[in-house]
Design a protein around this motif. Structure first.
Motif, PDB file in Angstrom:
ATOM      1  N   ALA A  12      42.905  40.782  47.783  1.00  0.00           N
ATOM      2  CA  ALA A  12      43.905  41.789  48.161  1.00  0.00           C
ATOM      3  C   ALA A  12      44.607  42.343  46.929  1.00  0.00           C
ATOM      4  CB  ALA A  12      44.916  41.178  49.132  1.00  0.00           C
ATOM      5  N   LEU A  13      44.934  41.482  45.981  1.00  0.00           N
ATOM      6  CA  LEU A  13      45.551  41.945  44.733  1.00  0.00           C
ATOM      7  C   LEU A  13      44.598  42.843  43.955  1.00  0.00           C
ATOM      8  CD1 LEU A  13      47.308  38.642  43.594  1.00  0.00           C
ATOM      9  CD2 LEU A  13      48.423  40.698  44.463  1.00  0.00           C
ATOM     10  N   TRP A  14      43.303  42.529  44.006  1.00  0.00           N
ATOM     11  CA  TRP A  14      42.312  43.364  43.325  1.00  0.00           C
ATOM     12  C   TRP A  14      42.188  44.738  44.009  1.00  0.00           C
ATOM     13  CZ3 TRP A  14      39.417  43.624  39.029  1.00  0.00           C
ATOM     14  CH2 TRP A  14      38.333  44.500  39.026  1.00  0.00           C
ATOM     15  N   VAL A  15      42.207  44.751  45.342  1.00  0.00           N
ATOM     16  CA  VAL A  15      42.095  46.008  46.084  1.00  0.00           C
ATOM     17  C   VAL A  15      43.268  46.930  45.771  1.00  0.00           C
ATOM     18  CG1 VAL A  15      42.174  46.995  48.416  1.00  0.00           C
ATOM     19  CG2 VAL A  15      40.693  45.052  47.941  1.00  0.00           C
ATOM     20  N   LEU A  16      44.450  46.354  45.582  1.00  0.00           N
ATOM     21  CA  LEU A  16      45.673  47.139  45.341  1.00  0.00           C
ATOM     22  C   LEU A  16      45.994  47.281  43.857  1.00  0.00           C
ATOM     23  CD1 LEU A  16      47.899  45.575  48.146  1.00  0.00           C
ATOM     24  CD2 LEU A  16      46.611  47.719  48.245  1.00  0.00           C
ATOM     25  N   ARG A  17      45.029  47.011  43.002  1.00  0.00           N
ATOM     26  CA  ARG A  17      45.294  46.985  41.558  1.00  0.00           C
ATOM     27  C   ARG A  17      45.703  48.342  40.993  1.00  0.00           C
ATOM     28  NH1 ARG A  17      40.042  47.371  42.530  1.00  0.00           N
ATOM     29  NH2 ARG A  17      38.695  48.736  41.273  1.00  0.00           N
ATOM     30  N   GLU A  18      45.349  49.449  41.648  1.00  0.00           N
ATOM     31  CA  GLU A  18      45.677  50.780  41.145  1.00  0.00           C
ATOM     32  C   GLU A  18      46.841  51.419  41.901  1.00  0.00           C
ATOM     33  OE1 GLU A  18      42.154  53.110  41.206  1.00  0.00           O
ATOM     34  OE2 GLU A  18      41.105  51.906  39.693  1.00  0.00           O
ATOM     35  N   GLU A  19      47.479  50.661  42.774  1.00  0.00           N
ATOM     36  CA  GLU A  19      48.626  51.175  43.508  1.00  0.00           C
ATOM     37  C   GLU A  19      49.865  51.204  42.604  1.00  0.00           C
ATOM     38  OE1 GLU A  19      48.671  52.165  47.146  1.00  0.00           O
ATOM     39  OE2 GLU A  19      46.755  52.485  46.137  1.00  0.00           O
ATOM     40  N   PRO A  20      50.852  52.065  42.916  1.00  0.00           N
ATOM     41  CA  PRO A  20      52.051  52.155  42.065  1.00  0.00           C
ATOM     42  C   PRO A  20      52.797  50.836  41.915  1.00  0.00           C
ATOM     43  CG  PRO A  20      51.930  54.026  43.564  1.00  0.00           C
ATOM     44  CD  PRO A  20      50.851  53.075  43.983  1.00  0.00           C
ATOM     45  N   ASP A  21      52.790  49.989  42.941  1.00  0.00           N
ATOM     46  CA  ASP A  21      53.519  48.722  42.885  1.00  0.00           C
ATOM     47  C   ASP A  21      52.606  47.548  42.551  1.00  0.00           C
ATOM     48  OD1 ASP A  21      52.115  48.900  45.228  1.00  0.00           O
ATOM     49  OD2 ASP A  21      53.620  47.881  46.449  1.00  0.00           O
ATOM     50  N   ALA A  22      51.418  47.819  41.983  1.00  0.00           N
ATOM     51  CA  ALA A  22      50.456  46.753  41.691  1.00  0.00           C
ATOM     52  C   ALA A  22      51.029  45.737  40.706  1.00  0.00           C
ATOM     53  CB  ALA A  22      49.161  47.358  41.137  1.00  0.00           C
ATOM     54  N   GLU A  23      51.722  46.212  39.686  1.00  0.00           N
ATOM     55  CA  GLU A  23      52.275  45.292  38.683  1.00  0.00           C
ATOM     56  C   GLU A  23      53.320  44.367  39.303  1.00  0.00           C
ATOM     57  OE1 GLU A  23      54.460  45.454  34.283  1.00  0.00           O
ATOM     58  OE2 GLU A  23      53.698  47.291  35.235  1.00  0.00           O
ATOM     59  N   THR A  24      54.135  44.926  40.206  1.00  0.00           N
ATOM     60  CA  THR A  24      55.151  44.111  40.870  1.00  0.00           C
ATOM     61  C   THR A  24      54.509  43.045  41.756  1.00  0.00           C
ATOM     62  OG1 THR A  24      56.679  45.988  40.881  1.00  0.00           O
ATOM     63  CG2 THR A  24      57.151  44.168  42.396  1.00  0.00           C
ATOM     64  N   LEU A  25      53.471  43.440  42.500  1.00  0.00           N
ATOM     65  CA  LEU A  25      52.775  42.489  43.364  1.00  0.00           C
ATOM     66  C   LEU A  25      52.110  41.387  42.550  1.00  0.00           C
ATOM     67  CD1 LEU A  25      51.104  44.934  45.923  1.00  0.00           C
ATOM     68  CD2 LEU A  25      53.004  43.383  46.361  1.00  0.00           C
ATOM     69  N   GLN A  26      51.458  41.752  41.455  1.00  0.00           N
ATOM     70  CA  GLN A  26      50.772  40.753  40.642  1.00  0.00           C
ATOM     71  C   GLN A  26      51.753  39.786  39.995  1.00  0.00           C
ATOM     72  OE1 GLN A  26      48.100  42.695  37.893  1.00  0.00           O
ATOM     73  NE2 GLN A  26      47.175  43.962  39.494  1.00  0.00           N
ATOM     74  N   HIS A  27      52.892  40.298  39.564  1.00  0.00           N
ATOM     75  CA  HIS A  27      53.908  39.419  38.964  1.00  0.00           C
ATOM     76  C   HIS A  27      54.479  38.457  40.007  1.00  0.00           C
ATOM     77  CE1 HIS A  27      57.165  38.078  36.394  1.00  0.00           C
ATOM     78  NE2 HIS A  27      58.019  38.370  37.364  1.00  0.00           N
ATOM     79  N   ARG A  28      54.682  38.960  41.232  1.00  0.00           N
ATOM     80  CA  ARG A  28      55.249  38.125  42.290  1.00  0.00           C
ATOM     81  C   ARG A  28      54.307  36.981  42.651  1.00  0.00           C
ATOM     82  NH1 ARG A  28      56.422  41.523  47.377  1.00  0.00           N
ATOM     83  NH2 ARG A  28      57.974  42.399  45.938  1.00  0.00           N
ATOM     84  N   PHE A  29      53.018  37.284  42.799  1.00  0.00           N
ATOM     85  CA  PHE A  29      52.067  36.264  43.223  1.00  0.00           C
ATOM     86  C   PHE A  29      51.587  35.401  42.062  1.00  0.00           C
ATOM     87  CE2 PHE A  29      52.016  38.904  46.946  1.00  0.00           C
ATOM     88  CZ  PHE A  29      51.781  38.011  47.981  1.00  0.00           C
ATOM     89  N   ALA A  30      51.792  35.869  40.837  1.00  0.00           N
ATOM     90  CA  ALA A  30      51.432  35.037  39.689  1.00  0.00           C
ATOM     91  C   ALA A  30      52.304  33.787  39.628  1.00  0.00           C
ATOM     92  CB  ALA A  30      51.569  35.843  38.396  1.00  0.00           C
ATOM     93  N   GLN A  31      53.490  33.848  40.218  1.00  0.00           N
ATOM     94  CA  GLN A  31      54.365  32.689  40.242  1.00  0.00           C
ATOM     95  C   GLN A  31      53.767  31.541  41.051  1.00  0.00           C
ATOM     96  OE1 GLN A  31      58.117  34.074  41.755  1.00  0.00           O
ATOM     97  NE2 GLN A  31      58.361  35.653  40.195  1.00  0.00           N
ATOM     98  N   PHE A  32      52.865  31.886  41.989  1.00  0.00           N
ATOM     99  CA  PHE A  32      52.214  30.866  42.815  1.00  0.00           C
ATOM    100  C   PHE A  32      50.780  30.603  42.371  1.00  0.00           C
ATOM    101  CE2 PHE A  32      55.097  33.323  45.684  1.00  0.00           C
ATOM    102  CZ  PHE A  32      56.104  32.384  45.757  1.00  0.00           C
TER     103      PHE A  32
END
Length: 300
Positions: free
Chosen positions: A247-267
């Motif tokens: 899911a993170l890969w699918v949304l990698r080019e979305e405007p909020d992709a960096e925010t999503l990746q940073h949030r889930f990187a914590q887990f």
């Protein structure tokens, strides 16, 4: 006189959707609720608004009734439909099936909500169509491992936990559109924001490097693993891990992709491109064998 319709029922100027919609088991964790329903003229009506189930205790018998003005017969007619919270994967109210396509050998998992204590083959077919984004009239042929064809009205039994799907489409992975990817990440985010999760996470961090760490980690994420079924993955920690990374890969080019990746990187979740499934090629006959076949059958 009104002709019978397989989807809608008419009562005066109002139209009622005969089929009950299904909400995700974690619907009460989302502050806003979204769903879609087909109208009489072929349009798809998107419903979005504040979630009346938010922060409420819900079960598989919880229903939401919706009435939309102007979508019935005439300006005053209303469109009525109801939605029920689906049962959690792994509970007694959900039948989980592993499905394998006969051509590409693609395997995916689906959760079938049970009516009472049973689920039918027809329910399983509807769940497969929804996951693979097939239209309602798309033919679905399901077999047991023994090649026995399953009839629509047959009740699913434990031996139907693994079935074969006759399919000639060259499908190598279950579809994951942006909306489905966001639904999965939203469900995981809502679960990770609960007090019980934060308390369990503290215990997991203290157990890092010990033999108890893995068992605590699995117990921590176990309530959220059912969300992996939204994307066709197993309702397990491994399935949730793979689905979230995709899911993170699918949304990698979305405007909020960096925010999503940073949030889930914590887990520990990172965007990862899924490995494409290898499709076996059909064996080609030698030229001499082809010519002999054509001549023998008077085809050339």
């Amino acid at each position: 006189k009104t002709k019978p319709h397989k989807v809608l029922e008419r009562h005066g100027c109002d139209l009622h959707v005969a089929k009950e919609l299904r909400l995700r088991p974690d619907a009460h964790l989302q502050p806003f609720l979204s769903t879609a329903v087909n109208t009489v003229d072929g349009r798809t009506l998107a419903i979005w608004g504040q979630n009346p189930l938010y922060s409420q205790g819900v079960s598989s018998t919880t229903r939401v009734h919706v009435s939309v003005k102007g979508e019935g017969m005439g300006e005053k007619g209303r469109l009525h439909f109801s939605a029920r919270v689906a049962a959690r994967a792994g509970s007694r109210e959900t039948f989980i099936a592993k499905v394998q396509m006969t051509y590409t050998k693609l395997c995916f998992h689906v959760g079938v909500p049970m009516s009472g204590t049973n689920a039918t083959v027809q329910d399983l077919k509807e769940a497969i169509r929804e996951l693979l984004q097939w239209p309602e009239d798309h033919k679905v042929l399901i077999k047991r491992r023994s090649q026995a064809i399953l009839e629509d009205q047959a009740v699913l039994s434990p031996e139907d936990g693994e079935v074969l799907l006759e399919c000639k489409e060259r499908m190598v992975e279950a579809p994951m559109p942006h909306r489905r990817a966001r639904d999965l990440l939203a469900a995981a985010t809502a679960f990770a924001s609960t007090d019980s999760f934060l308390e369990g996470l503290s215990s997991c961090l203290q157990a890092v490097g010990t033999a108890r760490h893995e068992s605590l980690l699995r117990k921590l994420w176990e309530p959220a693993c059912h969300s992996a079924l939204l994307c066709g993955y197993a309702a397990s920690l491994e399935g949730l891990w793979a689905a979230t990374q995709r899911a993170l890969w699918v949304l990698r080019e979305e405007p909020d992709a960096e925010t999503l990746q940073h949030r889930f990187a914590q887990f520990g979740f990172r965007p990862r491109k899924p490995i494409p499934l290898w499709i076996p090629r059909r064996r080609k006959l030698a030229r001499e064998e082809v010519e002999e076949f054509l001549i023998r059958n008077q085809l050339g």
